[in-house]
Scaffold this motif. Structure first.
Motif, short mmCIF file in Angstrom:
data_model
loop_
_atom_site.label_atom_id
_atom_site.label_comp_id
_atom_site.label_asym_id
_atom_site.label_seq_id
_atom_site.Cartn_x
_atom_site.Cartn_y
_atom_site.Cartn_z
N CYS A 17 0.80 -1.22 0.00
CA CYS A 17 0.00 0.00 0.00
C CYS A 17 0.84 1.28 0.00
CB CYS A 17 -0.95 0.01 1.19
SG CYS A 17 -0.11 0.01 2.77
N HIS A 18 2.15 1.18 -0.27
CA HIS A 18 2.95 2.41 -0.26
C HIS A 18 2.53 3.31 -1.42
CE1 HIS A 18 5.39 0.41 -3.38
NE2 HIS A 18 5.87 1.61 -3.67
N PRO A 19 2.60 4.63 -1.22
CA PRO A 19 2.12 5.55 -2.25
C PRO A 19 3.00 5.56 -3.49
CG PRO A 19 3.10 6.76 -0.44
CD PRO A 19 3.06 5.33 -0.02
#
Length: 60
Positions: A34-36
């Protein structure tokens, strides 16, 4: 030189994102899924005592 910056904020954001990500990969760590994809970089000019007090919180 009001409003002039040494680096373009878009290019600077790419560098600031790439350096820690490279360090994580070199350390053998994996990123969460879920890292941007994009990071926000604020290039607002700051200075004076208020800036020192703000940054002082991170240097304890």
């Amino acid at each position: 030189m009001s409003g002039a910056y040494l680096f373009n904020h878009t290019a600077l954001a790419k560098v600031f994102r790439a350096k820690p990500l490279k360090a994580l990969v070199q350390a053998g760590l994996t990123l969460p899924r879920c890292h941007p994809d994009q990071w926000v970089l604020d290039c607002t000019r700051v200075g004076g005592e208020k800036a020192l007090v703000y940054l002082g919180h991170y240097c304890a």
